[in-house]
Design a protein around this motif. Structure first.
Motif, PDB file in Angstrom:
ATOM      1  N   ASN A 158      43.021  91.398   8.895  1.00 51.09           N
ATOM      2  CA  ASN A 158      42.351  92.697   8.944  1.00 51.09           C
ATOM      3  C   ASN A 158      40.832  92.588   8.936  1.00 51.09           C
ATOM      4  N   ASP A 159      40.316  91.405   9.196  1.00 51.11           N
ATOM      5  CA  ASP A 159      38.875  91.228   9.337  1.00 51.11           C
ATOM      6  C   ASP A 159      38.434  91.876  10.652  1.00 51.11           C
ATOM      7  N   PRO A 160      37.602  92.913  10.611  1.00 49.02           N
ATOM      8  CA  PRO A 160      37.222  93.603  11.858  1.00 49.02           C
ATOM      9  C   PRO A 160      36.477  92.711  12.840  1.00 49.02           C
ATOM     10  N   LYS A 161      35.877  91.614  12.364  1.00 47.38           N
ATOM     11  CA  LYS A 161      35.190  90.703  13.273  1.00 47.38           C
ATOM     12  C   LYS A 161      36.166  89.791  14.008  1.00 47.38           C
ATOM     13  N   LEU A 162      37.364  89.650  13.469  1.00 48.35           N
ATOM     14  CA  LEU A 162      38.361  88.771  14.079  1.00 48.35           C
ATOM     15  C   LEU A 162      39.432  89.551  14.837  1.00 48.35           C
ATOM     16  N   GLN A 163      39.714  90.774  14.410  1.00 49.76           N
ATOM     17  CA  GLN A 163      40.735  91.565  15.081  1.00 49.76           C
ATOM     18  C   GLN A 163      40.370  91.777  16.546  1.00 49.76           C
ATOM     19  N   TYR A 164      41.330  91.554  17.432  1.00 53.08           N
ATOM     20  CA  TYR A 164      41.157  91.703  18.880  1.00 53.08           C
ATOM     21  C   TYR A 164      40.065  90.772  19.410  1.00 53.08           C
ATOM     22  N   ALA A 165      39.831  89.700  18.662  1.00 52.12           N
ATOM     23  CA  ALA A 165      38.823  88.715  19.059  1.00 52.12           C
ATOM     24  C   ALA A 165      39.449  87.326  18.889  1.00 52.12           C
ATOM     25  N   THR A 166      38.645  86.372  18.468  1.00 49.19           N
ATOM     26  CA  THR A 166      39.124  84.994  18.344  1.00 49.19           C
ATOM     27  C   THR A 166      38.732  84.428  16.990  1.00 49.19           C
ATOM     28  N   ALA A 167      39.409  83.351  16.600  1.00 49.57           N
ATOM     29  CA  ALA A 167      39.152  82.741  15.296  1.00 49.57           C
ATOM     30  C   ALA A 167      39.239  81.226  15.400  1.00 49.57           C
ATOM     31  N   ALA A 168      38.561  80.565  14.476  1.00 39.65           N
ATOM     32  CA  ALA A 168      38.674  79.128  14.278  1.00 39.65           C
ATOM     33  C   ALA A 168      39.211  78.883  12.872  1.00 39.65           C
ATOM     34  N   THR A 169      39.564  77.651  12.589  1.00 41.93           N
ATOM     35  CA  THR A 169      40.086  77.311  11.261  1.00 41.93           C
ATOM     36  C   THR A 169      39.125  77.744  10.165  1.00 41.93           C
ATOM     37  N   MET A 205      46.429  89.401  18.921  1.00 36.72           N
ATOM     38  CA  MET A 205      45.320  90.160  18.329  1.00 36.72           C
ATOM     39  C   MET A 205      44.205  89.203  17.897  1.00 36.72           C
ATOM     40  N   ILE A 206      44.550  88.200  17.102  1.00 41.88           N
ATOM     41  CA  ILE A 206      43.586  87.146  16.739  1.00 41.88           C
ATOM     42  C   ILE A 206      44.022  85.891  17.479  1.00 41.88           C
ATOM     43  N   THR A 207      43.223  85.476  18.439  1.00 44.16           N
ATOM     44  CA  THR A 207      43.545  84.348  19.301  1.00 44.16           C
ATOM     45  C   THR A 207      42.730  83.139  18.886  1.00 44.16           C
ATOM     46  N   CYS A 208      43.330  81.959  18.970  1.00 46.67           N
ATOM     47  CA  CYS A 208      42.543  80.755  18.680  1.00 46.67           C
ATOM     48  C   CYS A 208      41.335  80.730  19.616  1.00 46.67           C
ATOM     49  N   ARG A 209      40.178  80.462  19.031  1.00 47.30           N
ATOM     50  CA  ARG A 209      38.929  80.525  19.816  1.00 47.30           C
ATOM     51  C   ARG A 209      38.877  79.423  20.862  1.00 47.30           C
ATOM     52  N   THR A 210      39.361  78.256  20.487  1.00 48.95           N
ATOM     53  CA  THR A 210      39.481  77.137  21.417  1.00 48.95           C
ATOM     54  C   THR A 210      40.847  76.502  21.202  1.00 48.95           C
ATOM     55  N   TRP A 211      41.335  75.763  22.180  1.00 46.91           N
ATOM     56  CA  TRP A 211      42.697  75.224  22.120  1.00 46.91           C
ATOM     57  C   TRP A 211      42.923  74.221  20.998  1.00 46.91           C
ATOM     58  N   PRO A 212      41.921  73.455  20.554  1.00 42.55           N
ATOM     59  CA  PRO A 212      42.185  72.564  19.416  1.00 42.55           C
ATOM     60  C   PRO A 212      42.699  73.292  18.174  1.00 42.55           C
ATOM     61  N   ASP A 213      42.373  74.582  18.022  1.00 43.43           N
ATOM     62  CA  ASP A 213      42.828  75.360  16.867  1.00 43.43           C
ATOM     63  C   ASP A 213      44.119  76.129  17.159  1.00 43.43           C
ATOM     64  N   LEU A 214      44.927  75.621  18.083  1.00 45.53           N
ATOM     65  CA  LEU A 214      46.149  76.328  18.458  1.00 45.53           C
ATOM     66  C   LEU A 214      47.103  76.520  17.277  1.00 45.53           C
ATOM     67  N   TRP A 215      46.958  75.718  16.228  1.00 49.26           N
ATOM     68  CA  TRP A 215      47.845  75.890  15.067  1.00 49.26           C
ATOM     69  C   TRP A 215      47.700  77.275  14.451  1.00 49.26           C
ATOM     70  N   LEU A 216      46.540  77.921  14.648  1.00 48.49           N
ATOM     71  CA  LEU A 216      46.358  79.288  14.150  1.00 48.49           C
ATOM     72  C   LEU A 216      47.280  80.263  14.878  1.00 48.49           C
ATOM     73  N   PRO A 236      49.402  97.101  10.333  1.00 47.92           N
ATOM     74  CA  PRO A 236      50.125  97.725  11.450  1.00 47.92           C
ATOM     75  C   PRO A 236      50.234  96.814  12.669  1.00 47.92           C
ATOM     76  N   TYR A 237      51.299  97.002  13.431  1.00 47.88           N
ATOM     77  CA  TYR A 237      51.440  96.326  14.716  1.00 47.88           C
ATOM     78  C   TYR A 237      50.170  96.561  15.532  1.00 47.88           C
ATOM     79  N   PRO A 238      49.565  95.510  16.074  1.00 48.35           N
ATOM     80  CA  PRO A 238      48.214  95.637  16.629  1.00 48.35           C
ATOM     81  C   PRO A 238      48.087  96.550  17.848  1.00 48.35           C
ATOM     82  N   PHE A 239      49.175  96.766  18.579  1.00 42.49           N
ATOM     83  CA  PHE A 239      49.087  97.507  19.837  1.00 42.49           C
ATOM     84  C   PHE A 239      49.943  98.771  19.743  1.00 42.49           C
TER      85      PHE A 239
END
Length: 664
Positions: free
Chosen positions: A440-451, A343-354, A294-297
Motif C-alpha cells: 500500500n505504499d503509494p510510491k510503489l503501487q502501480y509502479a515498480t520496486a526493488a528488494t 500492481m507492483i512490478t519488479c523494477r529490473t529482472w534480477p529482482d524477479l523474486w519480488l 483491495p484487488y488492484p484493478f
C-alpha cells in the motif's frame, strides 16, 4: 545441430500434454518445466535485453492488431504517447524484432524515416524536443512473429479446428509482436487494445470491453481499454472459439467485480474440476484482500483465458491458464501476482523474486487461511527442501541466461522460503503488517520496486535493522548446515544447558548465516523453546532451565532453510551465561526521558544501546559487567529528534530489541 534443435522444439511442443499428476510437487514441476522451457527457447535467440530507456517515459499505448489474415501473420498499428526525459531528444527508439516490417511511421502526424536493428527500430524526430514535451508516434507494421506456436506469440489450430492465438511476452517477448518499450521499468499509464479477428472467434485482453464492431469483411473488432499502469510484458492478446462463464466478488454492499473465464469447448476432458476451481477465486479475493488490501484493478475485471501452454501467466486483469492448470493452487498463485508482479512490478529482472517468490509463498498462506496450518506446513516443507538445490543468489545477476530467471528452486521456492523465514524473524503481526505496508505504499503501487523497497517497509514496521537478513538470503547464496550438541549441569536455581552450534555454508557469501534459531529442550512431561541469536560459524551458549533436559532439537518447526545434525560428541564449551529479559520502556511514547528496565538471570557483560530506524547508533547506556537481578536505566533524548528508536540489549551471544517512540 539442426536435428537436435528440431527435436527440442518437438519436445517443447508436447510439453503442455506431458504432465497429468496434481500433487504438490508434480504441480510445481509442471509450472517450472513449462515456464523454463518457454524461456530457454526465447533465450536461444535473445541476448541480454534488459536495458531500461531513460530518455523517454511512455504514458499511453493504443495497440490495434488484426489477426484475420493467413495463419501466423499479424498486421497492426500502435499509437504511443511519450514524455521526453532527456534535455534534448532527436530520435525515439522502440523495441521490435526485424521479423516484423514497419510499413510507415509518423511523429506528431508527420511521416518520418525508420531505421532498424535485429531488436529495435529508431524513428527520426522532425524537430528537437525538449525535456517535458510530449511526442505522439504512430507505427504501422506487419509480418510473422518469430517462433509462432512456441514463443511469445502463438497461432495454432485448436481441437475443434478453429484458430487459436495467444501471447506470453515475459520477460523479453513483447517486441516479438508489437512495437513498445520492452522493459518493466517503463509502465504506460493506460492502454487501449483493439483486436480484429474472424467473427466466430472472441478476442480478449486486459481491461474492459467497451465496444464490439462488426466489419463488412466478415471480421469483428473488439475494443478494450485498461486504465491502470501496465508493463509491456503484461499486455496479452488471446483469440479463440471461446465460451465464457462468470462469478462475482462482492467487495462492498453495493459493488461487485466480475470474474470472467474464457475456455475452449474441450476443457472438461482435461480439467474436470475447472469450473469449481475457478469459482474459488471469489474466496481467494477475500483472503488476499485481508492481507494486501483491495484487488488492484477493482474498477475493471479479473478472470482467466485458456491458452496453449501448461502453467499460467499473470496477464494484468486476465490471467492465461493452460487447460490442465485450472487448479486451485495455480489460480491462487496467479491471483497473488495481481498485487505482486502486476500492481507492483519488479523494477529490473534480477529482482524477479519480488514477483515469483511472493506468488509462491502466498499461495501457501492461502492454503493456511483456507484449510489450516497443516496445509501450509505440508506445502512449505517441500518448497524448503527444493530451495536447497538452488544455485546462485536469489537476486539473479545473469539475466541474459533467461532460464536463471525462472528456475523453480531459486526464484520461486527460495523466494518463498525467504518470506517464510522473515515471517518467523519478525513474528506474524509485524510480518503481515510489513507486507500490507509494502503493498500500500503509494510510491510503489502501480509502479515498480526493488528488494530495497521491500526491506525498507519491513524495517519501518518492525523497527529493526534487517541488513543482515537480506544481505545473506537475497544477495548471498546457499544455506547453513548446522551441527549441534548440548550437555546439562546442575546449577543454583535449576540446570544449565551448554549448547554448541557450528555451521558450514560451502561459500564465502556468506561465510556464515546470522539467524535467530529456536532450540527446543525436552524431558518427561516438560519442554521449553528458547531462541538463540547465532551470529558466528562456531558458537556456544548457556541456557538456564527449570528441568534437566534429556533431548534437544534445533529449529524443530523448520523455520530456517537449513540442514541440522545432532552430534553429541566433543562438547567443550566456554561458559557464557546470557539468560535475561529486556522489558518495555516507560513511559512510551515519551518526552524527553524514559526508563528502560531489564533483568539478568546471572552476572555477565551487558551492552544496552539505542539506534534510530536506519540502524545508526545514537547512544550507549550500558557497556560493562553487570550483576544478576533487576536493572533500570534512564535515557534523556533531548539531543535527538522525535521518531521511532530501537533499544537493544546484548548479553553474552544473545540480543533482544524493542521499539520506543519519542514525541515532541
Amino acid at each position: 545441430m539442426k536435428q537436435c534443435y528440431c527435436f527440442i522444439l518437438f519436445i517443447l511442443l508436447l510439453a503442455p500434454f506431458l504432465y497429468s499428476q496434481h500433487d504438490h510437487d508434480i504441480e510445481d514441476d509442471v509450472l517450472f518445466k513449462s515456464e523454463s522451457a518457454k524461456y530457454r527457447l526465447l533465450s536461444a535467440y535473445f541476448a541480454e535485453r534488459t536495458t531500461a530507456r531513460k530518455d523517454i517515459d511512455v504514458t499511453y499505448y493504443r495497440l490495434n492488431i488484426r489477426i484475420a489474415d493467413q495463419k501466423g501473420f499479424v498486421r497492426g498499428d500502435v499509437t504511443t504517447h511519450v514524455i521526453v526525459r532527456d534535455s534534448v531528444l532527436t530520435e525515439v527508439i522502440f523495441d521490435l524484432v526485424n521479423a516484423l516490417t514497419v510499413d510507415s511511421a509518423f511523429v506528431d502526424g508527420n511521416k518520418t524515416t525508420v531505421t532498424s536493428t535485429p531488436q529495435t527500430i529508431t524513428l527520426a524526430l522532425p524537430k528537437t524536443y525538449q525535456q517535458g514535451e510530449t511526442i505522439i508516434t504512430h507505427i504501422y507494421y506487419k509480418g510473422n512473429p518469430p517462433y509462432a506456436g512456441l514463443g511469445s506469440y502463438s497461432d495454432v489450430t485448436a481441437s475443434d479446428m478453429t484458430r487459436w492465438v495467444y501471447t506470453l511476452s515475459e520477460p523479453y517477448g513483447a517486441r516479438d509482436w508489437w512495437p513498445c518499450i520492452d522493459h518493466p521499468t517503463d509502465k504506460a499509464d493506460s492502454v487501449d487494445i483493439w483486436i480484429t479477428c474472424d467473427q466466430q472467434l472472441i478476442g480478449v485482453t486486459n481491461g474492459t470491453l467497451v465496444e464490439t464492431v462488426l466489419n463488412d469483411d466478415g471480421t469483428k473488432t473488439y475494443k478494450w481499454q485498461h486504465r491502470y499502469p501496465i508493463a509491456s510484458y503484461l499486455v496479452s492478446v488471446t483469440i479463440g472459439n471461446f465460451s465464457s462463464f462468470s462469478d462475482w466478488y462482492k467487495y462492498s454492499p453495493t459493488d461487485s467485480l466480475e470474474i470472467v473465464n474464457y475456455v475452449l469447448s474441450n476443457i472438461g476432458s482435461t480439467s474436470p474440476s475447472y469450473r469449481s476451481n475457478a469459482a474459488l477465486t471469489v474466496k481467494m479475493m477475500e483472503i488476499f484482500f485481508s492481507m494486501f488490501g483491495p484487488y488492484p484493478f477493482i474498477k475493471e475485471k479479473y478472470g482467466h483465458a485458456q491458452f496453449g501452454w501448461s502453467g499460467g501467466m499473470e496477464h494484468q486483469t486476465l490471467t492465461s491458464l493452460g487447460s490442465k492448470s485450472f487448479t486451485e493452487r495455480t489460480i491462487a498463485h496467479e491471483l497473488v501476482h495481481q498485487w505482486f508482479g502486476d500492481m507492483i512490478t519488479c523494477r529490473t529482472w534480477p529482482d524477479l523474486w519480488l514477483n515469483e517468490g511472493f506468488a509462491q509463498y502466498f499461495e501457501a498462506v492461502y492454503r493456511e487461511r483456507m484449510y489450516g496450518t497443516s496445509d501450509y506446513w505440508s506445502l512449505m516443507s517441500g518448497r524448503l527442501s527444493n530451495a536447497k538445490t538452488a544455485t546462485g543468489t536469489l537476486y539473479v545477476q545473469d539475466t541474459a541466461n533467461v532460464s536463471n530467471l525462472f528456475a523453480g528452486s531459486r526464484v520461486y521456492n527460495k523466494g518463498a522460503s525467504v518470506l517464510h523465514m522473515l515471517r518467523h524473524v519478525l513474528g506474524d503481526s509485524l510480518f503481515f503488517a510489513s507486507i500490507y505496508a509494502y503493498a500500500n505504499d503509494p510510491k510503489l503501487q502501480y509502479a515498480t520496486a526493488a528488494t530495497a523497497d521491500f526491506q525498507f517497509w519491513c524495517e519501518q514496521v518492525s523497527g529493526r535493522d534487517l541488513d543482515w537478513f537480506f544481505n545473506q538470503w537475497v544477495f548471498g547464496e546457499k544455506y547453513p548446515k548446522y551441527t549441534y550438541s548440548y550437555s546439562v549441569d546442575s546449577t543454583v536455581g535449576g540446570y544449565l544447558a551448554h549448547v554448541h552450534i557450528k555451521q558450514t555454508t560451502g561459500t564465502t557469501n556468506p561465510a556464515f548465516f546470522t539467524m535467530p534459531i529456536d532450540v527446543k529442550f525436552s524431558a518427561a512431561g516438560w519442554d521449553t523453546t528458547v531462541t538463540l541469536f547465532n551470529n558466528a560459524a562456531d558458537q556456544s551458549f548457556n541456557v538456564l532451565l527449570s528441568h534437566r533436559a534429556t533431548s534437544m532439537a534445533l529449529d524443530p518447526n523448520e523455520w530456517i532453510l537449513r540442514d541440522a545434525t545432532f552430534s553429541p560428541a566433543g562438547v567443550n564449551l566456554a561458559s557464557v551465561p546470557h539468560t535475561f529479559e529486556l522489558q518495555q520502556n516507560y513511559p512510551n511514547p515519551f518526552n524527553p526521558t524514559t526508563t528502560i528496565p531489564f533483568t539478568l538471570g546471572v552476572s555477565g557483560f551487558a551492552s544496552l544501546k539505542i539506534y534510530d530506524v536506519l540502524g545508526r547508533e545514537v547512544a550507549t547506556l550500558v557497556n560493562e559487567e553487570a550483576e544478576a537481578g533487576d536493572h533500570a536505566v534512564q535515557w534523556n533524548a533531548s539531543a535527538v529528534p522525535a521518531g521511532v528508536y530501537i533499544y537493544r540489549l546484548q548479553f553474552g551471544s544473545v540480543t533482544q530489541s524493542r521499539k520506543m517512540v519519542l514525541v515532541r
